[in-house]
Motif scaffolding. Structure first.
Motif, PDB file in Angstrom:
ATOM      1  N   GLU A  21       0.832  -1.205   0.000  1.00 46.13           N
ATOM      2  CA  GLU A  21       0.000   0.000   0.000  1.00 46.13           C
ATOM      3  C   GLU A  21       0.871   1.261   0.000  1.00 46.13           C
ATOM      4  OE1 GLU A  21      -3.831   0.409   0.588  1.00 46.13           O
ATOM      5  OE2 GLU A  21      -3.328  -1.237  -0.760  1.00 46.13           O
ATOM      6  N   ILE A  22       1.910   1.241   0.826  1.00 47.40           N
ATOM      7  CA  ILE A  22       2.798   2.401   0.935  1.00 47.40           C
ATOM      8  C   ILE A  22       3.490   2.669  -0.396  1.00 47.40           C
ATOM      9  CG2 ILE A  22       4.939   3.251   1.987  1.00 47.40           C
ATOM     10  CD1 ILE A  22       4.045   1.763   4.570  1.00 47.40           C
ATOM     11  N   LYS A  23       4.056   1.633  -0.991  1.00 52.43           N
ATOM     12  CA  LYS A  23       4.798   1.806  -2.240  1.00 52.43           C
ATOM     13  C   LYS A  23       3.901   2.243  -3.387  1.00 52.43           C
ATOM     14  CE  LYS A  23       8.603  -1.308  -1.107  1.00 52.43           C
ATOM     15  NZ  LYS A  23       9.282  -2.602  -1.405  1.00 52.43           N
ATOM     16  N   LYS A  24       2.655   1.791  -3.346  1.00 55.31           N
ATOM     17  CA  LYS A  24       1.717   2.099  -4.426  1.00 55.31           C
ATOM     18  C   LYS A  24       1.093   3.482  -4.270  1.00 55.31           C
ATOM     19  CE  LYS A  24      -2.025  -0.333  -4.453  1.00 55.31           C
ATOM     20  NZ  LYS A  24      -2.936  -1.503  -4.580  1.00 55.31           N
ATOM     21  N   LYS A  25       0.841   3.901  -3.015  1.00 59.96           N
ATOM     22  CA  LYS A  25       0.014   5.087  -2.803  1.00 59.96           C
ATOM     23  C   LYS A  25       0.736   6.304  -2.228  1.00 59.96           C
ATOM     24  CE  LYS A  25      -4.319   2.544  -2.232  1.00 59.96           C
ATOM     25  NZ  LYS A  25      -5.458   2.248  -1.314  1.00 59.96           N
ATOM     26  N   ILE A  26       1.826   6.105  -1.485  1.00 57.84           N
ATOM     27  CA  ILE A  26       2.451   7.260  -0.819  1.00 57.84           C
ATOM     28  C   ILE A  26       3.635   7.769  -1.624  1.00 57.84           C
ATOM     29  CG2 ILE A  26       3.578   8.102   1.279  1.00 57.84           C
ATOM     30  CD1 ILE A  26       1.915   6.227   2.910  1.00 57.84           C
ATOM     31  N   LYS A  27       3.380   8.815  -2.394  1.00 59.57           N
ATOM     32  CA  LYS A  27       4.419   9.486  -3.174  1.00 59.57           C
ATOM     33  C   LYS A  27       4.652  10.912  -2.697  1.00 59.57           C
ATOM     34  CE  LYS A  27       4.422   5.893  -5.967  1.00 59.57           C
ATOM     35  NZ  LYS A  27       5.512   4.889  -5.894  1.00 59.57           N
ATOM     36  N   THR A  28       3.665  11.483  -2.015  1.00 64.59           N
ATOM     37  CA  THR A  28       3.730  12.876  -1.577  1.00 64.59           C
ATOM     38  C   THR A  28       3.251  12.977  -0.131  1.00 64.59           C
ATOM     39  OG1 THR A  28       1.450  13.452  -2.193  1.00 64.59           O
ATOM     40  CG2 THR A  28       3.117  13.579  -3.938  1.00 64.59           C
ATOM     41  N   GLU A  34      -3.558  11.235   3.506  1.00 62.74           N
ATOM     42  CA  GLU A  34      -4.738  10.447   3.153  1.00 62.74           C
ATOM     43  C   GLU A  34      -4.656   9.032   3.720  1.00 62.74           C
ATOM     44  OE1 GLU A  34      -4.907  10.752  -1.078  1.00 62.74           O
ATOM     45  OE2 GLU A  34      -5.791  12.778  -1.052  1.00 62.74           O
ATOM     46  N   GLU A  35      -3.465   8.437   3.679  1.00 60.44           N
ATOM     47  CA  GLU A  35      -3.317   7.078   4.201  1.00 60.44           C
ATOM     48  C   GLU A  35      -3.373   7.043   5.727  1.00 60.44           C
ATOM     49  OE1 GLU A  35      -3.258   4.112   2.298  1.00 60.44           O
ATOM     50  OE2 GLU A  35      -4.033   5.731   1.035  1.00 60.44           O
ATOM     51  N   VAL A  36      -2.803   8.050   6.394  1.00 64.35           N
ATOM     52  CA  VAL A  36      -2.904   8.129   7.860  1.00 64.35           C
ATOM     53  C   VAL A  36      -4.357   8.301   8.262  1.00 64.35           C
ATOM     54  CG1 VAL A  36      -2.321   9.502   9.910  1.00 64.35           C
ATOM     55  CG2 VAL A  36      -0.546   8.989   8.214  1.00 64.35           C
ATOM     56  N   ASP A  37      -5.092   9.166   7.569  1.00 64.51           N
ATOM     57  CA  ASP A  37      -6.513   9.367   7.861  1.00 64.51           C
ATOM     58  C   ASP A  37      -7.288   8.067   7.659  1.00 64.51           C
ATOM     59  OD1 ASP A  37      -6.063  12.009   8.444  1.00 64.51           O
ATOM     60  OD2 ASP A  37      -6.755  12.777   6.506  1.00 64.51           O
ATOM     61  N   ARG A  38      -6.978   7.341   6.599  1.00 61.53           N
ATOM     62  CA  ARG A  38      -7.707   6.099   6.301  1.00 61.53           C
ATOM     63  C   ARG A  38      -7.431   5.032   7.349  1.00 61.53           C
ATOM     64  NH1 ARG A  38      -7.135   1.517   2.733  1.00 61.53           N
ATOM     65  NH2 ARG A  38      -5.027   2.125   2.110  1.00 61.53           N
ATOM     66  N   PHE A  39      -6.162   4.885   7.736  1.00 59.62           N
ATOM     67  CA  PHE A  39      -5.825   3.839   8.700  1.00 59.62           C
ATOM     68  C   PHE A  39      -6.238   4.192  10.123  1.00 59.62           C
ATOM     69  CE2 PHE A  39      -3.471   1.916   5.315  1.00 59.62           C
ATOM     70  CZ  PHE A  39      -3.354   0.580   5.668  1.00 59.62           C
ATOM     71  N   GLY A  54       5.264   5.035   6.021  1.00 56.36           N
ATOM     72  CA  GLY A  54       5.112   6.193   5.151  1.00 56.36           C
ATOM     73  C   GLY A  54       6.229   7.193   5.350  1.00 56.36           C
ATOM     74  N   GLY A  55       6.628   7.390   6.622  1.00 59.18           N
ATOM     75  CA  GLY A  55       7.733   8.290   6.911  1.00 59.18           C
ATOM     76  C   GLY A  55       9.026   7.818   6.277  1.00 59.18           C
ATOM     77  N   THR A  87      -4.366  15.634  11.462  1.00 61.10           N
ATOM     78  CA  THR A  87      -4.733  15.618  12.873  1.00 61.10           C
ATOM     79  C   THR A  87      -5.536  14.357  13.166  1.00 61.10           C
ATOM     80  OG1 THR A  87      -6.765  16.883  12.457  1.00 61.10           O
ATOM     81  CG2 THR A  87      -4.778  18.141  13.049  1.00 61.10           C
ATOM     82  N   ILE A  88      -5.452  13.899  14.402  1.00 62.45           N
ATOM     83  CA  ILE A  88      -6.229  12.732  14.840  1.00 62.45           C
ATOM     84  C   ILE A  88      -6.949  13.092  16.130  1.00 62.45           C
ATOM     85  CG2 ILE A  88      -4.756  11.003  13.733  1.00 62.45           C
ATOM     86  CD1 ILE A  88      -3.317  10.605  16.386  1.00 62.45           C
ATOM     87  N   ASP A  89      -7.973  12.318  16.480  1.00 57.92           N
ATOM     88  CA  ASP A  89      -8.703  12.647  17.707  1.00 57.92           C
ATOM     89  C   ASP A  89      -8.041  12.027  18.928  1.00 57.92           C
ATOM     90  OD1 ASP A  89      -9.662   9.999  18.116  1.00 57.92           O
ATOM     91  OD2 ASP A  89     -11.402  10.372  16.854  1.00 57.92           O
ATOM     92  N   GLU A  90      -8.499  12.435  20.097  1.00 58.43           N
ATOM     93  CA  GLU A  90      -7.870  12.069  21.366  1.00 58.43           C
ATOM     94  C   GLU A  90      -7.870  10.559  21.602  1.00 58.43           C
ATOM     95  OE1 GLU A  90      -6.241  12.293  25.255  1.00 58.43           O
ATOM     96  OE2 GLU A  90      -6.268  13.747  23.613  1.00 58.43           O
ATOM     97  N   LYS A  91      -8.959   9.898  21.272  1.00 58.98           N
ATOM     98  CA  LYS A  91      -9.056   8.461  21.525  1.00 58.98           C
ATOM     99  C   LYS A  91      -8.029   7.690  20.691  1.00 58.98           C
ATOM    100  CE  LYS A  91     -12.348   4.615  21.527  1.00 58.98           C
ATOM    101  NZ  LYS A  91     -13.739   4.186  21.217  1.00 58.98           N
TER     102      LYS A  91
END
Length: 436
Positions: A21-28, A34-39, A54-55, A87-91
């Motif tokens: 997933e990382i190699k296919k989707k994370i270029k920028t 988008e991937e952090v939000d999805r996961f 991703g980092g 950003t992510i939520d507290e939980k």
């Protein structure tokens, strides 16, 4: 074992599914968001792996997870500059904090004092060390993950050195004894340069021992040790023991006090090649720094062969790079800056037809105009004339003036040459090195 990843004894292995997933989707950086939000809506273990993987894929040096009043912000340091990710939520943050503490051996139930830990990430064929720091803040614990990617260990030829400087360094590190000191602030690439020296020298016929705080990268065929002040193993005591191990080359992570400086200087005078670092503004300041620690100028001159100062400037993004006609003001800066340049240094032609890079910005560089970094250097060679001059305990300004007359190319001048070669911009150079 989760569906995404597998926790193992000394770290965590990112699953082939997430790696794909990382190699296919994370270029920028936008893809990263988008991937952090999805996961973040899936599982905490998956989220932690996508953050780290991703980092790594984006050559991020640090990931910051920062608690604020109404949100938890994730930022990534890329090319030395912090960039917002999401950003992510507290939980979700609480679960992520527990996961990171568990991986790095930190105490989960302690939140009122700083903690430091580490673990490894196994990402494809790469093993990346992650240093973890937590710090209590007003709204929760701040987390910083430092990603120590071994692919950043590059050869001497890949550092971005001018031909004349590369030839000088190769000559100096082949000497059987003496000291080479690399100077610059934190984050200026000193460790990368020192390890490039070691990679150039390592082989079956030479014994290399290091004492570091901490060991950042592991090199095959080299004995690496880490200071442990609580156990009485300091730079000074460790260096004293290392000398008895019959090394040819010694790397001392940093000279911080007189005792370490004196043992390092004596080691250089008694048949060892010693590499180390100091925090100074320029190469000529190395002598004054050693004197301020208490070392005698009479010992510094004969022991130190070379002092190298360096900084890292961002390289212009190759995907959105533009060349513009040089402005009269920039042309003046270039001509003035290079007016006393040694005739041994080759540079492109400088006239009103000159074109230099302009930062534009695109999705691949997160609209910064820059991607990747390169070093700018100055090397202060201590020959017999300079050695005799050092005994008089001159000021930094006098020493630098003397070195310039003997052909020293300053960091600013080295940066101007890289501007002429289309690698970076004058604005970026002045941000890092100021203006001479």
């Amino acid at each position: 074992m989760t569906e995404q990843s597998q926790t193992i004894v000394d770290g965590v292995k990112i699953s082939s599914e997430i790696e794909s997933e990382i190699k296919k989707k994370i270029k920028t950086v936008l893809d990263f968001k988008e991937e952090v939000d999805r996961f973040s809506t899936k599982s905490i273990s998956g989220l932690s792996e996508i953050i780290m993987g991703g980092g790594i894929s984006l050559d991020v040096s640090d990931v910051h997870i920062e608690t604020e009043k109404k949100r938890v912000r994730i930022r990534a340091r890329r090319d030395g500059i912090l960039q917002d990710v999401t950003t992510i939520d507290e939980k979700i943050y609480q679960g992520l904090l527990s996961r990171i503490k568990l991986l790095s051996g930190l105490k989960i139930n302690i939140s009122n004092r700083p903690q430091d830990g580490r673990f490894s990430v196994f990402y494809g064929e790469q093993t990346v060390e992650v240093r973890v720091s937590t710090l209590p803040s007003e709204y929760g614990e701040s987390i910083v993950l430092r990603l120590l990617n071994p692919k950043n260990l590059i050869s001497l030829d890949a550092l971005g050195l001018r031909k004349d400087l590369l030839a000088l360094l190769k000559k100096e590190i082949e000497k059987p004894n003496g000291m080479i000191i690399v100077t610059g602030p934190t984050g200026s690439g000193k460790t990368t340069t020192l390890y490039a020296f070691l990679k150039q020298l390592q082989g079956p016929g030479i014994k290399i021992i290091t004492i570091e705080d901490p060991i950042e990268y592991h090199l095959d065929g080299i004995s690496q040790t880490q200071v442990s002040p609580l156990k009485g193993y300091t730079f000074a005591s460790g260096l004293r023991s290392i000398v008895r191990q019959d090394p040819d080359v010694i790397l001392v992570g940093e000279i911080r006090d007189l005792e370490t400086a004196e043992i390092a200087l004596q080691s250089a005078l008694t048949g060892h090649l010693v590499f180390s670092t100091l925090h100074t503004n320029d190469a000529a300041g190395t002598v004054a720094r050693l004197v301020s620690l208490g070392s005698s100028p009479a010992n510094i001159g004969p022991a130190v062969n070379l002092a190298v100062a360096q900084r890292l400037v961002r390289k212009i993004c190759s995907d959105c790079r533009e060349l513009k006609e040089v402005s009269p003001e920039d042309l003046r800066k270039i001509k003035n800056g290079l007016s006393n340049l040694s005739k041994n240094v080759e540079i492109p032609k400088i006239d009103e037809n000159l074109k230099i890079p302009k930062a534009k910005g695109c999705k691949y560089c997160n609209n910064t105009g820059f991607r990747g970094r390169i070093g700018i250097f100055e090397a202060f060679l201590i020959d017999d004339e300079i050695e005799n001059f050092i005994v008089k305990n001159p000021s930094i300004a006098d020493l630098k003036e003397k070195a310039v007359k003997k052909g020293l190319v300053t960091m600013y001048q080295d940066g101007l040459i890289k501007v002429l070669e289309g690698m970076t911009t004058i604005e970026e150079l002045e941000r890092i090195a100021g203006e001479e």
